[in-house]
Write an enzyme that holds these catalytic residues in place. Structure first.
Site, mmCIF file in Angstrom:
data_model
loop_
_atom_site.group_PDB
_atom_site.id
_atom_site.type_symbol
_atom_site.label_atom_id
_atom_site.label_comp_id
_atom_site.label_asym_id
_atom_site.label_seq_id
_atom_site.Cartn_x
_atom_site.Cartn_y
_atom_site.Cartn_z
ATOM 1 N N ASP A 11 -5.138 11.295 9.596
ATOM 2 C CA ASP A 11 -5.781 11.636 8.328
ATOM 3 C C ASP A 11 -4.785 12.364 7.411
ATOM 4 O O ASP A 11 -4.297 13.443 7.756
ATOM 5 C CB ASP A 11 -6.979 12.545 8.649
ATOM 6 C CG ASP A 11 -7.758 12.962 7.425
ATOM 7 O OD1 ASP A 11 -7.383 12.614 6.294
ATOM 8 O OD2 ASP A 11 -8.774 13.671 7.627
ATOM 9 N N ILE A 12 -4.554 11.810 6.251
ATOM 10 C CA ILE A 12 -3.554 12.372 5.320
ATOM 11 C C ILE A 12 -3.938 13.778 4.843
ATOM 12 O O ILE A 12 -3.057 14.572 4.497
ATOM 13 C CB ILE A 12 -3.332 11.412 4.124
ATOM 14 C CG1 ILE A 12 -2.017 11.718 3.404
ATOM 15 C CG2 ILE A 12 -4.515 11.434 3.159
ATOM 16 C CD1 ILE A 12 -1.591 10.650 2.408
ATOM 17 N N GLY A 33 -13.038 5.821 0.676
ATOM 18 C CA GLY A 33 -11.740 5.729 1.360
ATOM 19 C C GLY A 33 -10.966 7.032 1.340
ATOM 20 O O GLY A 33 -11.523 8.130 1.459
ATOM 21 N N VAL A 34 -9.662 6.901 1.146
ATOM 22 C CA VAL A 34 -8.790 8.074 1.192
ATOM 23 C C VAL A 34 -9.087 8.997 -0.002
ATOM 24 O O VAL A 34 -8.983 10.220 0.102
ATOM 25 C CB VAL A 34 -7.310 7.638 1.279
ATOM 26 C CG1 VAL A 34 -6.788 7.040 -0.002
ATOM 27 C CG2 VAL A 34 -6.442 8.790 1.739
ATOM 28 N N ASP A 35 -9.487 8.423 -1.118
ATOM 29 C CA ASP A 35 -9.839 9.197 -2.315
ATOM 30 C C ASP A 35 -11.004 10.156 -2.004
ATOM 31 O O ASP A 35 -10.944 11.367 -2.298
ATOM 32 C CB ASP A 35 -10.233 8.185 -3.414
ATOM 33 C CG ASP A 35 -10.295 8.780 -4.805
ATOM 34 O OD1 ASP A 35 -9.981 9.961 -4.973
ATOM 35 O OD2 ASP A 35 -10.671 8.030 -5.732
ATOM 36 N N SER A 118 -3.718 0.634 -1.929
ATOM 37 C CA SER A 118 -4.331 -0.682 -2.227
ATOM 38 C C SER A 118 -4.753 -1.494 -1.004
ATOM 39 O O SER A 118 -5.329 -2.569 -1.164
ATOM 40 C CB SER A 118 -3.412 -1.572 -3.092
ATOM 41 O OG SER A 118 -3.464 -1.196 -4.445
ATOM 42 N N THR A 119 -4.471 -1.011 0.216
ATOM 43 C CA THR A 119 -4.733 -1.865 1.389
ATOM 44 C C THR A 119 -6.145 -1.719 1.966
ATOM 45 O O THR A 119 -6.469 -2.359 2.963
ATOM 46 C CB THR A 119 -3.729 -1.591 2.528
ATOM 47 O OG1 THR A 119 -3.947 -0.258 3.019
ATOM 48 C CG2 THR A 119 -2.298 -1.747 2.065
ATOM 49 N N VAL A 121 -10.129 -0.877 0.202
ATOM 50 C CA VAL A 121 -11.095 -1.538 -0.695
ATOM 51 C C VAL A 121 -10.402 -2.533 -1.629
ATOM 52 O O VAL A 121 -10.977 -3.578 -1.965
ATOM 53 C CB VAL A 121 -11.824 -0.467 -1.544
ATOM 54 C CG1 VAL A 121 -12.752 -1.103 -2.564
ATOM 55 C CG2 VAL A 121 -12.608 0.472 -0.659
ATOM 56 N N TYR A 122 -9.173 -2.233 -2.055
ATOM 57 C CA TYR A 122 -8.485 -3.087 -3.031
ATOM 58 C C TYR A 122 -7.872 -4.345 -2.408
ATOM 59 O O TYR A 122 -7.387 -5.219 -3.140
ATOM 60 C CB TYR A 122 -7.444 -2.294 -3.816
ATOM 61 C CG TYR A 122 -8.036 -1.428 -4.928
ATOM 62 C CD1 TYR A 122 -9.413 -1.373 -5.162
ATOM 63 C CD2 TYR A 122 -7.220 -0.674 -5.761
ATOM 64 C CE1 TYR A 122 -9.951 -0.578 -6.180
ATOM 65 C CE2 TYR A 122 -7.752 0.114 -6.787
ATOM 66 C CZ TYR A 122 -9.117 0.160 -6.989
ATOM 67 O OH TYR A 122 -9.640 0.942 -8.002
#
Ligand code: AR6
Length: 171
Positions: A11-12, A33-35, A118-119, A121-122
């Site tokens: 986890d970032i 996601g990460v956001d 981008s990998t 949801v995008y």
């Protein structure tokens, strides 16, 4: 140079670095996601600062404080939505990484951690995105001697494996 690049699986939001990068959307007002994970961990002050920025176009980046995160700053960048690869996606993704390194340099930051922009949801294919991420890391390290450490955060063991394989090809 290669010794400055690290692959971390997890986890970032847990990383103590000068800046973690957020794979945001152009509103900069949060998402999944990460956001979502970054906003949850940073607390509501992050959203309040993001509101003052007024959004960010695809391929660009904006820097904020890190608030309750162990990281001092968040660099928010907006990756391209994958549409098959012939809609400028590679150039936009490259531009995300370049703008993050530019902001890091302008802000005097030495350590930075990236998610695989981008990998999720995008929909950008992991292997293609990973190659761009590592090529841009190499050129950032070549041009900025102050850059001491770049961490690539893989959220799954599969992603970590792709980063490791691509490292062999790029470095
Ligand atoms: N730490 C590290 N990596 C993570 C984490 C985490 N906590 N959570 C997910 N990932 P995504 P995008 C990985 O979808 O594709 C948001 O709603 C994940 O496995 O977060 O750029 C934004 O608001 C994937 O490899 O971002 C935008 O609307 C990578 O992070 C949109 O999603 C990116 O997945 C952006 O989509």
């Amino acid at each position: 140079m290669r010794e400055k690049v690290e692959i971390f699986q997890g986890d970032i939001t847990k990383l103590t670095v000068d800046a973690i990068v957020n794979a945001a959307n152009s509103s900069l007002l949060g998402g999944g996601g990460v956001d979502g994970a970054i906003h949850r961990a940073a607390g509501p002050e992050l959203l309040a600062e993001c509101r003052t920025i007024g959004g960010c176009p695809t391929g660009e980046a904006r820097i904020t404080a890190g608030y309750r995160l162990p990281a001092r700053h968040v660099i928010h960048t907006v990756g391209p939505v994958w549409q098959g690869g012939n809609h400028g996606e590679p150039a936009f993704l490259r531009s995300c990484y370049r703008n993050c390194y530019r902001l890091a340099r302008e802000s005097g930051l030495a350590t930075i951690a990236f998610p695989a922009i981008s990998t999720g949801v995008y929909g950008y294919p992991m292997r293609l995105a990973c190659r761009i991420a590592l090529e841009e890391a190499k050129s950032a390290l070549e041009s900025n001697p102050e850059l001491a450490r770049i961490v690539f955060v893989a959220f799954s063991p599969e992603a970590a494996g792709i980063y490791r394989e691509t490292m062999e090809e790029v470095f």
